[in-house]
Scaffold this motif. Structure first.
Motif, PDB file in Angstrom:
ATOM      1  N   ASN A 318       0.837  -1.209   0.000  1.00 24.42           N
ATOM      2  CA  ASN A 318       0.000   0.000   0.000  1.00 24.42           C
ATOM      3  C   ASN A 318       0.870   1.257   0.000  1.00 24.42           C
ATOM      4  OD1 ASN A 318      -2.545   1.212  -0.098  1.00 24.42           O
ATOM      5  ND2 ASN A 318      -2.464   1.687   2.086  1.00 24.42           N
ATOM      6  N   ASP A 319       1.885   1.240  -0.846  1.00 23.80           N
ATOM      7  CA  ASP A 319       2.857   2.326  -0.875  1.00 23.80           C
ATOM      8  C   ASP A 319       3.097   2.727  -2.323  1.00 23.80           C
ATOM      9  OD1 ASP A 319       4.857   4.122  -0.506  1.00 23.80           O
ATOM     10  OD2 ASP A 319       6.242   2.754   0.478  1.00 23.80           O
ATOM     11  N   LEU A 320       2.899   4.007  -2.619  1.00 21.09           N
ATOM     12  CA  LEU A 320       3.151   4.504  -3.971  1.00 21.09           C
ATOM     13  C   LEU A 320       4.626   4.843  -4.203  1.00 21.09           C
ATOM     14  CD1 LEU A 320       0.093   6.881  -4.575  1.00 21.09           C
ATOM     15  CD2 LEU A 320       0.535   4.669  -5.614  1.00 21.09           C
ATOM     16  N   LEU A 321       5.454   4.591  -3.229  1.00 24.05           N
ATOM     17  CA  LEU A 321       6.879   4.914  -3.330  1.00 24.05           C
ATOM     18  C   LEU A 321       7.090   6.391  -3.646  1.00 24.05           C
ATOM     19  CD1 LEU A 321       8.660   1.908  -5.103  1.00 24.05           C
ATOM     20  CD2 LEU A 321       8.990   2.745  -2.794  1.00 24.05           C
ATOM     21  N   VAL A 322       6.472   7.260  -2.846  1.00 19.26           N
ATOM     22  CA  VAL A 322       6.691   8.693  -2.967  1.00 19.26           C
ATOM     23  C   VAL A 322       8.004   9.014  -2.273  1.00 19.26           C
ATOM     24  CG1 VAL A 322       5.772  10.991  -2.485  1.00 19.26           C
ATOM     25  CG2 VAL A 322       4.213   9.091  -2.978  1.00 19.26           C
ATOM     26  N   THR A 323       8.989   9.439  -3.056  1.00 26.41           N
ATOM     27  CA  THR A 323      10.353   9.604  -2.539  1.00 26.41           C
ATOM     28  C   THR A 323      10.807  11.043  -2.701  1.00 26.41           C
ATOM     29  OG1 THR A 323      10.832   7.343  -3.260  1.00 26.41           O
ATOM     30  CG2 THR A 323      12.714   8.747  -2.709  1.00 26.41           C
ATOM     31  N   GLU A 324      11.482  11.576  -1.680  1.00 29.06           N
ATOM     32  CA  GLU A 324      12.025  12.931  -1.787  1.00 29.06           C
ATOM     33  C   GLU A 324      13.254  12.916  -2.691  1.00 29.06           C
ATOM     34  OE1 GLU A 324      12.640  16.634   1.194  1.00 29.06           O
ATOM     35  OE2 GLU A 324      13.896  14.881   1.626  1.00 29.06           O
ATOM     36  N   LEU A 325      13.227  13.784  -3.693  1.00 30.84           N
ATOM     37  CA  LEU A 325      14.328  13.868  -4.647  1.00 30.84           C
ATOM     38  C   LEU A 325      15.292  14.995  -4.299  1.00 30.84           C
ATOM     39  CD1 LEU A 325      15.376  12.718  -7.419  1.00 30.84           C
ATOM     40  CD2 LEU A 325      14.081  14.578  -8.499  1.00 30.84           C
ATOM     41  N   TYR A 326      14.736  16.120  -3.817  1.00 27.93           N
ATOM     42  CA  TYR A 326      15.581  17.291  -3.561  1.00 27.93           C
ATOM     43  C   TYR A 326      14.823  18.231  -2.636  1.00 27.93           C
ATOM     44  CZ  TYR A 326      18.613  21.339  -4.526  1.00 27.93           C
ATOM     45  OH  TYR A 326      19.478  22.396  -4.408  1.00 27.93           O
ATOM     46  N   HIS A 327      15.569  19.003  -1.841  1.00 33.24           N
ATOM     47  CA  HIS A 327      14.948  19.997  -0.964  1.00 33.24           C
ATOM     48  C   HIS A 327      15.588  21.353  -1.216  1.00 33.24           C
ATOM     49  CE1 HIS A 327      12.533  21.057   2.594  1.00 33.24           C
ATOM     50  NE2 HIS A 327      13.466  21.981   2.791  1.00 33.24           N
ATOM     51  N   ASP A 328      14.749  22.362  -1.396  1.00 33.32           N
ATOM     52  CA  ASP A 328      15.249  23.709  -1.675  1.00 33.32           C
ATOM     53  C   ASP A 328      16.046  24.239  -0.486  1.00 33.32           C
ATOM     54  OD1 ASP A 328      15.118  26.240  -3.363  1.00 33.32           O
ATOM     55  OD2 ASP A 328      14.302  26.947  -1.452  1.00 33.32           O
ATOM     56  N   PRO A 329      17.221  24.822  -0.744  1.00 29.24           N
ATOM     57  CA  PRO A 329      18.066  25.301   0.360  1.00 29.24           C
ATOM     58  C   PRO A 329      17.392  26.362   1.213  1.00 29.24           C
ATOM     59  CG  PRO A 329      19.307  25.211  -1.699  1.00 29.24           C
ATOM     60  CD  PRO A 329      17.881  24.967  -2.051  1.00 29.24           C
TER      61      PRO A 329
END
Length: 461
Positions: A318-329
């Motif tokens: 039950n996981d769409l594999l939503v993954t953080e790619l980058y975070h704005d500084p």
């Protein structure tokens, strides 16, 4: 018999259509503005009169009676409309008389075979009276009347075209150079259709019962309805799904149907698993697609992604594999995002370029190098020329373009590339800066609209 050709000469209009007499009121003929009859009765266009003074219209009276009945009742007193005959015998009046707008240009091109079925809503025989006193309304727009045969949206994919009206959609296909043929007409939808999506690419054989089907989806309020259309013309009503919140974006990524809401909900239906899944994420401020990837710019300053190719592998979790790619500084809201897949992507699959804009007006370019796989994209370049939130950004082979909310201020830069990959030598250089002072206001719920309410198809060989 007195003539009603001149404006103000009476409320009864007498017509001679192909030798058959019609009498109706001026109000009936002119209740929809900017039509053939409003021009006719205002004297803006010339006409002929017969010996009795009635306005002569050289058209098929049986087909004209359909249009007149629509003007009188604001309802279609028919189940099937032969668009070929209607288009051939009424010329421009089909798209302009009384707002009775149908895709007559498709038929006029010689492509549509057979009649177009217009779905009826579930009223009794007295539905004409119901429609007259309680016409359909757009939610939130009071008593605004929705023209049931006005083309609102058009989508195209491969050799298929989807035409959306207020309460039903139709699909046309161009098969084996035999011309455009009607392939699908949806049932009548009580609510106003707001979004449409079309996938005309055949599903792979590995997808079992759904193999070889085209996919068509519509949304209204929080609901999504999905159909499959086989090559032999058979239809499969796959189901109606509920995102629980208003659907703001609806599109296909491969065989997956994606519904998004800015409040932070994602709904995905996958053709192989026949499964609909909803997942909560952070509020979404922007998004873009690239290959099998869906990238989400969120209000916390992060860019998240879902790899749709891996989506079926995690259904059991039950996981769409939503993954953080980058975070704005600066932790700014990601208000615009654009992905550019270079030719290098097709070779190694690990090179990706992303431009994004923020609520503070900053524009950044981040790059995923093959050498940095596992470490995420690296910041490549930052531009701080905008003073207001960035509303749009586009990264292409040669240009980086951004627009901010202050008078739609546009900035453009040239992009230097080495062997197809973005380069810092000499880097991006400013090209132009200008403001768009006026933009026509449009309804945000209407997209891919046709200005003249007709569908025009061109065969380019």
């Amino acid at each position: 018999m007195a003539s009603s050709y001149f404006p103000g000469s009476g409320d009864i209009i007498n017509l001679n259509v192909g030798g058959q007499r019609f009498s109706t009121s001026r109000h009936t003929l002119t209740w929809v503005p900017d039509t053939f009859f409003t021009s006719l009765l205002s004297g803006r266009i010339s006409t002929l009169r017969d010996e009795s003074g009635a306005i002569f219209i050289d058209r098929d009276p049986s087909l004209f009676s359909i249009i007149l009945n629509y003007l009188r009742t604001r309802d279609l007193n028919m189940v099937v409309v032969d668009i070929n005959a209607l288009s051939a015998n009424t010329t421009n009046t089909v798209s302009s008389v009384g707002g009775m707008r149908v895709p007559e240009a498709i038929a006029a091109s010689g492509g549509v075979s057979g009649p177009v079925a217009v779905p009826r809503q579930g009223h009794s025989r007295n539905s004409s009276l119901d429609m007259r006193h309680n016409p359909p309304q757009i939610a939130g727009q009071g008593s605004a009347w929705v023209d049931p045969l006005r083309v609102r949206m058009v989508k195209a994919h491969h050799n298929w075209i989807l035409v959306a009206y207020a309460h039903f959609v139709t699909c046309y296909r161009n098969k084996d150079s035999t011309g455009w043929q009607l392939a699908f007409t949806s049932p009548y939808i009580d609510q106003l259709i707001e979004r449409v999506a079309l996938n005309a690419k055949l599903s792979p054989p590995s997808q079992g019962g759904e193999a070889g089907q085209k996919m068509l989806a519509i949304s209204y309020a929080s609901h999504i309805r999905l159909w499959g259309i086989a090559e032999d013309g058979s239809k499969n009503d796959i189901g109606t799904f509920n995102l629980k919140v208003s659907v703001e974006y609806l599109f296909f990524i491969g065989s997956q149907l994606v519904a998004l809401s800015s409040v932070g909900k994602i709904g995905v239906w996958h053709a192989m698993t026949q499964h609909w899944q909803i997942q909560d994420v952070l509020p979404i401020a922007s998004f873009d697609t690239a290959g099998s990837f869906l990238l989400l710019g969120c209000t916390n300053g992060s860019i998240y992604y879902i790899d749709m190719q891996k989506f079926p592998l995690r259904m059991k979790d039950n996981d769409l594999l939503v993954t953080e790619l980058y975070h704005d500084p600066s932790n700014d809201i990601i208000t615009a995002i654009s992905v550019y897949l270079t030719p290098k992507t097709n070779v190694c699959g690990n090179w990706i370029e992303i431009a994004y804009g923020t609520s503070s007006g900053t524009v950044r370019v981040i790059v995923q190098h093959p050498e940095t796989v596992g470490h995420g994209p690296q910041l490549f370049q930052t531009f701080t020329v905008h003073r207001y939130p960035v509303t749009k950004v586009t990264l292409s082979e040669k240009l980086l373009i951004s627009v901010c909310s202050e008078y739609n201020h546009v900035r453009t830069w040239s992009v230097t590339r080495f062997r197809g990959m973005i380069s810092t030598q000499p880097g991006s250089t400013p090209l132009s800066s200008y403001k768009i002072l006026t933009i026509d206001e449009v309804d945000p719920n209407i997209y891919y609209a046709i200005a003249n309410d007709c569908v025009k198809l061109f065969d380019i060989t």
